[in-house]
Design an enzyme around this catalytic site. Structure first.
Site, PDB file in Angstrom:
ATOM      1  N   ALA A  63       3.350   9.379   5.699  1.00 16.70           N
ATOM      2  CA  ALA A  63       3.337  10.856   5.251  1.00 16.70           C
ATOM      3  C   ALA A  63       4.776  11.282   4.678  1.00 16.70           C
ATOM      4  O   ALA A  63       4.703  12.125   3.754  1.00 16.70           O
ATOM      5  CB  ALA A  63       2.919  11.616   6.430  1.00 16.70           C
ATOM      6  N   HIS A  64       5.879  10.786   5.475  1.00 18.58           N
ATOM      7  CA  HIS A  64       6.876  11.630   5.078  1.00 18.58           C
ATOM      8  C   HIS A  64       7.588  11.366   3.740  1.00 18.58           C
ATOM      9  O   HIS A  64       8.325  11.831   3.439  1.00 18.58           O
ATOM     10  CB  HIS A  64       7.922  11.530   6.297  1.00 18.58           C
ATOM     11  CG  HIS A  64       8.523  10.238   6.651  1.00 18.58           C
ATOM     12  ND1 HIS A  64      10.081   9.823   5.995  1.00 18.58           N
ATOM     13  CD2 HIS A  64       8.224   9.026   6.991  1.00 18.58           C
ATOM     14  CE1 HIS A  64      10.445   8.716   6.222  1.00 18.58           C
ATOM     15  NE2 HIS A  64       9.454   8.094   7.016  1.00 18.58           N
TER      16      HIS A  64
ATOM     17  N   CYS B 236      18.617   3.352   4.757  1.00 18.26           N
ATOM     18  CA  CYS B 236      17.897   4.661   5.045  1.00 18.26           C
ATOM     19  C   CYS B 236      17.308   4.553   6.473  1.00 18.26           C
ATOM     20  O   CYS B 236      17.042   5.288   7.190  1.00 18.26           O
ATOM     21  CB  CYS B 236      16.773   4.960   4.232  1.00 18.26           C
ATOM     22  SG  CYS B 236      15.531   3.543   3.897  1.00 18.26           S
TER      23      CYS B 236
ATOM     24  N   THR C 209      -4.020   9.491  22.130  1.00 18.87           N
ATOM     25  CA  THR C 209      -4.448  10.434  21.691  1.00 18.87           C
ATOM     26  C   THR C 209      -4.202  10.855  20.115  1.00 18.87           C
ATOM     27  O   THR C 209      -2.985  10.557  19.942  1.00 18.87           O
ATOM     28  CB  THR C 209      -3.896  11.560  22.552  1.00 18.87           C
ATOM     29  OG1 THR C 209      -4.600  11.292  23.873  1.00 18.87           O
ATOM     30  CG2 THR C 209      -4.619  12.995  21.913  1.00 18.87           C
TER      31      THR C 209
ATOM     32  N   THR D  72       6.029   1.824   9.302  1.00 14.74           N
ATOM     33  CA  THR D  72       6.158   0.681  10.293  1.00 14.74           C
ATOM     34  C   THR D  72       5.093   0.147  11.203  1.00 14.74           C
ATOM     35  O   THR D  72       4.995  -0.787  11.028  1.00 14.74           O
ATOM     36  CB  THR D  72       7.347   1.029  11.150  1.00 14.74           C
ATOM     37  OG1 THR D  72       8.544   1.487  10.439  1.00 14.74           O
ATOM     38  CG2 THR D  72       7.899   0.127  12.047  1.00 14.74           C
TER      39      THR D  72
ATOM     40  N   GLN E 175       6.156   3.599  -0.418  1.00 11.43           N
ATOM     41  CA  GLN E 175       6.887   4.324  -1.630  1.00 11.43           C
ATOM     42  C   GLN E 175       6.178   4.636  -3.006  1.00 11.43           C
ATOM     43  O   GLN E 175       6.548   5.613  -3.444  1.00 11.43           O
ATOM     44  CB  GLN E 175       8.094   3.324  -1.913  1.00 11.43           C
ATOM     45  CG  GLN E 175       9.031   3.194  -1.103  1.00 11.43           C
ATOM     46  CD  GLN E 175       9.913   4.642  -0.730  1.00 11.43           C
ATOM     47  OE1 GLN E 175       9.849   5.460  -1.399  1.00 11.43           O
ATOM     48  NE2 GLN E 175      10.515   4.574   0.571  1.00 11.43           N
TER      49      GLN E 175
ATOM     50  N   ASN F 281      11.373   0.300  -2.441  1.00 10.77           N
ATOM     51  CA  ASN F 281      12.043   1.334  -1.815  1.00 10.77           C
ATOM     52  C   ASN F 281      13.244   1.504  -2.551  1.00 10.77           C
ATOM     53  O   ASN F 281      14.043   2.721  -2.580  1.00 10.77           O
ATOM     54  CB  ASN F 281      12.245   1.484  -0.266  1.00 10.77           C
ATOM     55  CG  ASN F 281      12.479   0.233   0.011  1.00 10.77           C
ATOM     56  OD1 ASN F 281      11.969  -0.876  -0.060  1.00 10.77           O
ATOM     57  ND2 ASN F 281      13.391   0.230   0.961  1.00 10.77           N
TER      58      ASN F 281
HETATM   59  C1  PLP Z   1       8.587   0.334   1.637  1.00  5.82           C
HETATM   60  C2  PLP Z   1       8.717   0.949   3.009  1.00  5.82           C
HETATM   61  N1  PLP Z   1       7.689   0.701   3.850  1.00  5.82           N
HETATM   62  C3  PLP Z   1       7.753   0.998   5.283  1.00  5.82           C
HETATM   63  C4  PLP Z   1       8.689   2.035   5.476  1.00  5.82           C
HETATM   64  C5  PLP Z   1       8.606   2.604   6.961  1.00  5.82           C
HETATM   65  O1  PLP Z   1       7.794   3.807   6.976  1.00  5.82           O
HETATM   66  P1  PLP Z   1       8.248   4.639   8.130  1.00  5.82           P
HETATM   67  O2  PLP Z   1       9.403   5.419   7.989  1.00  5.82           O
HETATM   68  O3  PLP Z   1       6.986   5.712   8.085  1.00  5.82           O
HETATM   69  O4  PLP Z   1       8.120   4.006   9.442  1.00  5.82           O
HETATM   70  C6  PLP Z   1       9.598   2.520   4.606  1.00  5.82           C
HETATM   71  C7  PLP Z   1      10.407   3.541   4.969  1.00  5.82           C
HETATM   72  O5  PLP Z   1      11.700   3.658   4.674  1.00  5.82           O
HETATM   73  C8  PLP Z   1       9.728   1.870   3.389  1.00  5.82           C
HETATM   74  O6  PLP Z   1      10.259   2.693   2.340  1.00  5.82           O
END
Ligand code: PLP
Length: 370
Positions: free
Chosen positions: A189-190, A313, A226, A72, A168, A140
């Site tokens: 990362a996640h 999500c 930091t 994000t 994604q 996504n």
């Molecule tokens: C295509 C896409 N962009 C951006 C994000 C946002 O990433 P984050 O969860 O690391 O803020 C997501 C997460 O759902 C995503 O699927």
């Protein structure tokens, strides 16, 4: 009792053991990566090793990597920091793009979920102001992979920059930031087995970006604050593991094929989104005609199976997906779609159990509605 089944990798993926070990090792040590003493230098090394690993996963130079708090923030930094007057974003972007640029002009997609190059060309020709085009590498919800090379070519021919949200795609398909020629790219990362709350923006050499946070000069002055050393170390470890795991990810296509064959055999009226174009091998998005997505999620959850619906999500709330609507899905279709996303721990038996549970629900509620 059979084990719970996690089929929601696109929402977040399990933490890889390599990432957990790297996080634990970093947390066990004191050190600010900006400090010049040995404690600081050890923290700095963890950050720079991770930068190399993330760069290698994405086909970028380490110097291109700016660590952020996630996808994000990377998307926000790209859209706001590039300083372009005009923003063009596709209709199927993630909320972190759409909400960061509410006044952006929209690029339409076809019913297959692929960005229409003719629509982009028309927008670029209509107005000659300096523009930035944001199109995600893979969606996504549907997994549809966008023709980013062609988009970059078209945009650059009109003097526009290109930002690619690869959150994604990273770790699921090979990415070559340098060869693709995009100017900016977001990673998280996640989604690839690292921790939540850390990501990166790749910035092509020579491109000026304005930091959106005021503070210290970390990350070449592009991201004050930091560094999250443990999170970044976990991201690096996950990126290396994900890179090695790319062939295994491609093999998920066989499990997905079985899943979609099973569903189509149960429900001939089911629509599979983006099935006719290149997709991530792990993602399937399809309808149970006449049965609300929430109803399906709850019933599957009761059966111990975790999947997702629409853009749920991020919000925990289910609303008809803007992505499916942009692909021409009716309100009813979009409201009856779920997303199943597989990953490196998914096994064939789990797909069979999913088909069974989905079929039981369909026989109870869907057949009548169809
Ligand atoms: C295509 C896409 N962009 C951006 C994000 C946002 O990433 P984050 O969860 O690391 O803020 C997501 C997460 O759902 C995503 O699927």
């Amino acid at each position: 009792m059979s084990r719970d089944i996690y089929l929601d990798y696109n929402a977040t993926a399990p933490l890889r053991p390599e990432a957990l070990a790297a996080i634990a090792a970093a947390l066990a040590e004191t050190g600010n990566a900006s400090s010049v003493h040995r404690f600081g230098r050890r923290a700095r090394k963890r950050v720079e090793d991770a930068r190399e690993a993330v760069a290698a996963l994405a086909g970028a130079t380490p110097a291109a990597v700016v660590f952020t708090s996630g996808g994000t923030e990377a998307n926000n930094l790209a859209l706001r920091g590039a300083g372009r007057e005009r923003l063009l974003v596709s209709d199927i972007e993630h909320d972190s793009i759409l909400a960061a640029a509410p006044a952006a002009e929209r690029i339409a997609v076809g019913p297959d979920g692929v960005v229409r190059l003719d629509a982009l060309a028309a927008l670029l020709q209509r107005d000659r102001r300096a523009a930035l085009v944001a199109v995600m590498l893979a969606n996504n919800e549907t997994g549809v992979v966008q023709p980013l090379g062609q988009i970059v070519e078209l945009a650059h021919a009109h003097g526009a920059l290109v930002h690619a949200d690869a959150v994604q795609a990273a770790g699921k398909i090979g990415i070559d930031f340098a060869a693709l020629g995009a100017d900016l790219m977001a990673l998280s990362a996640h989604k690839l087995g690292g921790p939540q709350g850390v990501g990166a923006l790749l910035v092509r050499e020579g491109l000026a970006v304005v930091s959106q946070l005021r503070g210290g000069g970390q990350e070449r002055g592009l991201r004050a604050g930091t560094e999250n050393v443990a999170g970044i170390a976990g991201f690096g470890a996950a990126a290396s593991a994900a890179r090695k795991g790319l062939p295994a990810y491609a093999r998920l296509a066989a499990l997905r094929r079985r899943l979609e064959q099973g569903i189509a055999a149960l429900s001939p009226g089911t629509r599979f989104f983006g099935r006719e174009v290149p997709r991530l091998a792990n993602t399937s998005c399809f309808t149970m005609p006449g049965v609300a997505s929430e109803t399906q999620l709850i019933a599957l959850d009761l059966a111990g199976i975790a999947v997702s619906a629409g853009s749920a999500c991020s919000s925990g709330k289910v609303r008809p997906s803007h992505v499916l609507r942009a692909m021409g899905a009716s309100e009813a279709e979009a409201s009856s779609a779920i997303r199943v996303s597989l990953g490196w721990l998914t096994r064939a038996e789990e797909i069979e159990r999913f088909i069974e549970a989905w079929g039981a629900l369909y026989n109870r509620l869907g057949v009548e509605a169809a």
